[in-house]
Scaffold this active site. Structure first.
Site, mmCIF file in Angstrom:
data_model
loop_
_atom_site.group_PDB
_atom_site.id
_atom_site.type_symbol
_atom_site.label_atom_id
_atom_site.label_comp_id
_atom_site.label_asym_id
_atom_site.label_seq_id
_atom_site.Cartn_x
_atom_site.Cartn_y
_atom_site.Cartn_z
ATOM 1 N N HIS A 260 -1.525 -5.165 1.060
ATOM 2 C CA HIS A 260 -4.114 -5.501 1.024
ATOM 3 C C HIS A 260 -3.369 -7.462 1.149
ATOM 4 C CE1 HIS A 260 -7.792 -6.560 -0.576
ATOM 5 N NE2 HIS A 260 -6.789 -7.445 -1.630
ATOM 6 N N ASN B 280 -1.941 0.271 6.525
ATOM 7 C CA ASN B 280 -1.130 -1.128 7.415
ATOM 8 C C ASN B 280 -0.515 -1.817 6.180
ATOM 9 O OD1 ASN B 280 -3.678 -1.635 5.622
ATOM 10 N ND2 ASN B 280 -4.362 -3.253 6.773
ATOM 11 N N LYS C 173 0.891 -1.416 0.044
ATOM 12 C CA LYS C 173 -0.354 -0.195 -0.323
ATOM 13 C C LYS C 173 0.724 1.847 0.308
ATOM 14 C CE LYS C 173 -3.880 -2.353 2.078
ATOM 15 N NZ LYS C 173 -4.827 -1.738 3.097
ATOM 16 N N TYR D 133 -12.420 -1.430 -3.009
ATOM 17 C CA TYR D 133 -13.178 -1.390 -2.318
ATOM 18 C C TYR D 133 -14.607 -1.363 -2.184
ATOM 19 C CZ TYR D 133 -8.663 -1.876 0.968
ATOM 20 O OH TYR D 133 -7.291 -2.274 0.877
ATOM 21 N N GLU E 169 -9.587 -9.746 -8.080
ATOM 22 C CA GLU E 169 -9.145 -8.576 -7.574
ATOM 23 C C GLU E 169 -7.531 -8.608 -9.318
ATOM 24 O OE1 GLU E 169 -9.960 -7.707 -3.177
ATOM 25 O OE2 GLU E 169 -8.196 -8.740 -3.488
HETATM 26 N N1 UDP Z 1 -9.515 -0.713 7.383
HETATM 27 C C1 UDP Z 1 -9.321 1.110 7.946
HETATM 28 N N2 UDP Z 1 -10.322 0.816 9.013
HETATM 29 C C2 UDP Z 1 -11.030 -0.275 9.820
HETATM 30 C C3 UDP Z 1 -10.707 -1.494 8.944
HETATM 31 C C4 UDP Z 1 -10.303 -1.372 7.901
HETATM 32 O O1 UDP Z 1 -9.314 2.199 7.726
HETATM 33 O O2 UDP Z 1 -11.383 -0.258 10.909
HETATM 34 C C5 UDP Z 1 -8.661 -0.448 5.968
HETATM 35 C C6 UDP Z 1 -7.178 -1.010 6.021
HETATM 36 O O3 UDP Z 1 -6.203 -0.296 5.294
HETATM 37 C C7 UDP Z 1 -7.894 -2.141 5.735
HETATM 38 C C8 UDP Z 1 -8.949 -2.411 4.904
HETATM 39 O O4 UDP Z 1 -9.762 -1.316 5.259
HETATM 40 O O5 UDP Z 1 -7.285 -3.612 5.542
HETATM 41 C C9 UDP Z 1 -10.003 -3.601 4.737
HETATM 42 O O6 UDP Z 1 -10.485 -3.742 5.614
HETATM 43 P P1 UDP Z 1 -10.540 -5.343 5.256
HETATM 44 O O7 UDP Z 1 -11.810 -5.476 6.867
HETATM 45 O O8 UDP Z 1 -11.428 -6.222 4.268
HETATM 46 O O9 UDP Z 1 -9.372 -5.673 6.255
HETATM 47 P P2 UDP Z 1 -8.215 -6.361 5.483
HETATM 48 O O10 UDP Z 1 -8.835 -7.624 4.898
HETATM 49 O O11 UDP Z 1 -7.616 -5.626 4.650
HETATM 50 O O12 UDP Z 1 -7.396 -7.362 7.034
HETATM 51 MG MG MG Z 2 -9.992 -7.538 3.465
#
Ligand code: UDP
Ligand code: MG
Length: 138
Positions: free
Chosen positions: A116, A113, A10, A50, A127
């Protein structure tokens, strides 16, 4: 059985020059890189990617962050690649991520974070197709 997953280094991680370190981990853990490109998403690209999260309170901020600078998009192959990559990434929230995971080591926050990863075969296929044409997969 070998499968492919979709991964992103990212914008937060690219900006902090962590792409090389993360790619090194990807190779060390046994993934084969099948596709790789540097992209700078528009806000619309990020919203499309997203879309499943569009009703969530963090959607606007997340998509702004994802469009804030270049990111590395990847197709990674390995036995059980989807689960293997999510395990290597660690929990979404770095505060909850296990020691030794990429997010524990490199993430700044639950939003910024570092990486992805697809969460299922169906999402991996969608994707991968969002970013790569067949001719760009090797
Ligand atoms: N995210 C965020 N706040 C939250 C949860 C998710 O900003 O409370 C962001 C974070 O960058 C995350 C992305 O949204 O990686 C997608 O969320 P998901 O729940 O799909 O998490 P992932 O699959 O990336 O672990
Ligand atoms: Mg996810």
């Amino acid at each position: 059985m070998s499968e492919c997953t979709f991964a992103i280094i990212k914008p937060d991680a690219v900006k902090r020059k962590l792409a090389g370190k993360i790619l090194q981990r990807i190779e060390a853990e046994g993934f084969t890189i099948r596709g790789m490109r540097l992209v700078h998403l528009s806000k619309k690209d990020a919203e499309g990617f997203y879309a499943v999260h569009r009703a969530r309170p963090f959607f606007a901020s997340l998509t702004e962050f994802m469009a804030s600078g270049p990111a590395v998009v990847l197709v990674l192959e390995a036995p059980d690649a989807i689960k293997k990559w999510r395990t290597l990434m660690g929990a979404t929230d770095p505060a909850k991520a296990d020691a030794g995971t990429l997010r524990k080591e490199f993430a700044e926050s639950i939003e910024r974070n570092a990486t992805h990863g697809s969460d299922a075969p169906e999402t991996a296929a969608v994707e991968i197709a969002y970013f790569f044409r067949g001719v760009d997969l090797n």
